[in-house]
Design an enzyme around this catalytic site. Sequence first.
Site, PDB file in Angstrom:
ATOM      1  CG  HIS A 158      -4.375   0.349   7.442  1.00  0.00           C
ATOM      2  ND1 HIS A 158      -5.724   0.484   7.715  1.00  0.00           N
ATOM      3  CD2 HIS A 158      -4.235  -0.882   6.887  1.00  0.00           C
ATOM      4  CE1 HIS A 158      -6.353  -0.615   7.340  1.00  0.00           C
ATOM      5  NE2 HIS A 158      -5.475  -1.470   6.837  1.00  0.00           N
TER       6      HIS A 158
ATOM      7  CG  HIS B 230      -9.895  -2.572   5.334  1.00  0.00           C
ATOM      8  ND1 HIS B 230      -9.385  -2.272   4.092  1.00  0.00           N
ATOM      9  CD2 HIS B 230      -8.856  -3.073   6.041  1.00  0.00           C
ATOM     10  CE1 HIS B 230      -8.097  -2.586   4.054  1.00  0.00           C
ATOM     11  NE2 HIS B 230      -7.754  -3.060   5.233  1.00  0.00           N
TER      12      HIS B 230
ATOM     13  CD  GLU C 248      -2.881  -1.167   2.368  1.00  0.00           C
ATOM     14  OE1 GLU C 248      -2.569  -0.492   3.372  1.00  0.00           O
ATOM     15  OE2 GLU C 248      -3.900  -1.872   2.312  1.00  0.00           O
TER      16      GLU C 248
ATOM     17  CG  HIS D 151      -7.170  -4.398  10.484  1.00  0.00           C
ATOM     18  ND1 HIS D 151      -6.491  -5.528  10.076  1.00  0.00           N
ATOM     19  CD2 HIS D 151      -7.065  -3.509   9.461  1.00  0.00           C
ATOM     20  CE1 HIS D 151      -6.011  -5.334   8.853  1.00  0.00           C
ATOM     21  NE2 HIS D 151      -6.338  -4.118   8.463  1.00  0.00           N
TER      22      HIS D 151
END
Length: 269
Positions: A142, A214, A119, A144
Amino acid sequence: MNSILINRPILANEIEKISEVAGYLWQNGWAERNGGNITVNITEYADDGVRALPAISKVKPIGIRLPSLKGCYFYCKGTGKRMRDLARRPMENGAVIRILDDCAHYVIIADQPVDPTSELPSHLSIHSRLIETGSPYKATVHTHPIELVAMSHSKEFLKKDVLTQILWSMIPETKAFCPLGLGVVPYELPGSEALANGTLAELEDYDVVLWEKHGVFAKGLDVMDAFDQIDVLSKSAKIYIAARSMGFEPEGMNDSQLKAMSIAFHLPK
């Protein structure tokens, strides 16, 4: 191979923060297997010795040209690497990259030829935008968070600022420490250009963005700042879900209480 961190205490401190946050992500259950990414702009810590380091990889394409990143340096979590391993050995599970003068390619310069996250184009696009706007933010994370991802499965919560108002109202500290609230990007394929573009758009107004079904993406002054914002939002989500699990809808702070918070803490909203 000697580490890039030797005799560079300020840079070593930044990498230690990354290591610490990676551990928190794993301990919270937010980073299963190789889930999540961290990318930090470390250009200001790149002394002449760092800038003189030779490439230890082939020249690699970013996939997009980003003129604002010319000559920049980033620490990037490695693709396929686990946060729990990065927490213990950050320079074996991530790498330092140099953006080349064409602004479309990069090389790895330290410590090992660990390929950055798949990414990377999305992360670097966001860092480019931060530089273009004169933002002091240097880190993107990023991950979760379980409760926030769970809430993203409700279409009602995905309406603009619905989750922001709920989460702000659960505990005063949430609005104080995440004053811009939570943006939302509808589901897109992970790593896709559509997801990157949606995130860029939401980051114009928010510091933390929820990706439907996500995870979340946050920007911060440093990696700890980005983590803290996710952490406070996650705490509010836990409180909300705990109340619902006890069989009632939590009352939350009302509009006048939230307004008083904004005035008292000089918040933007």
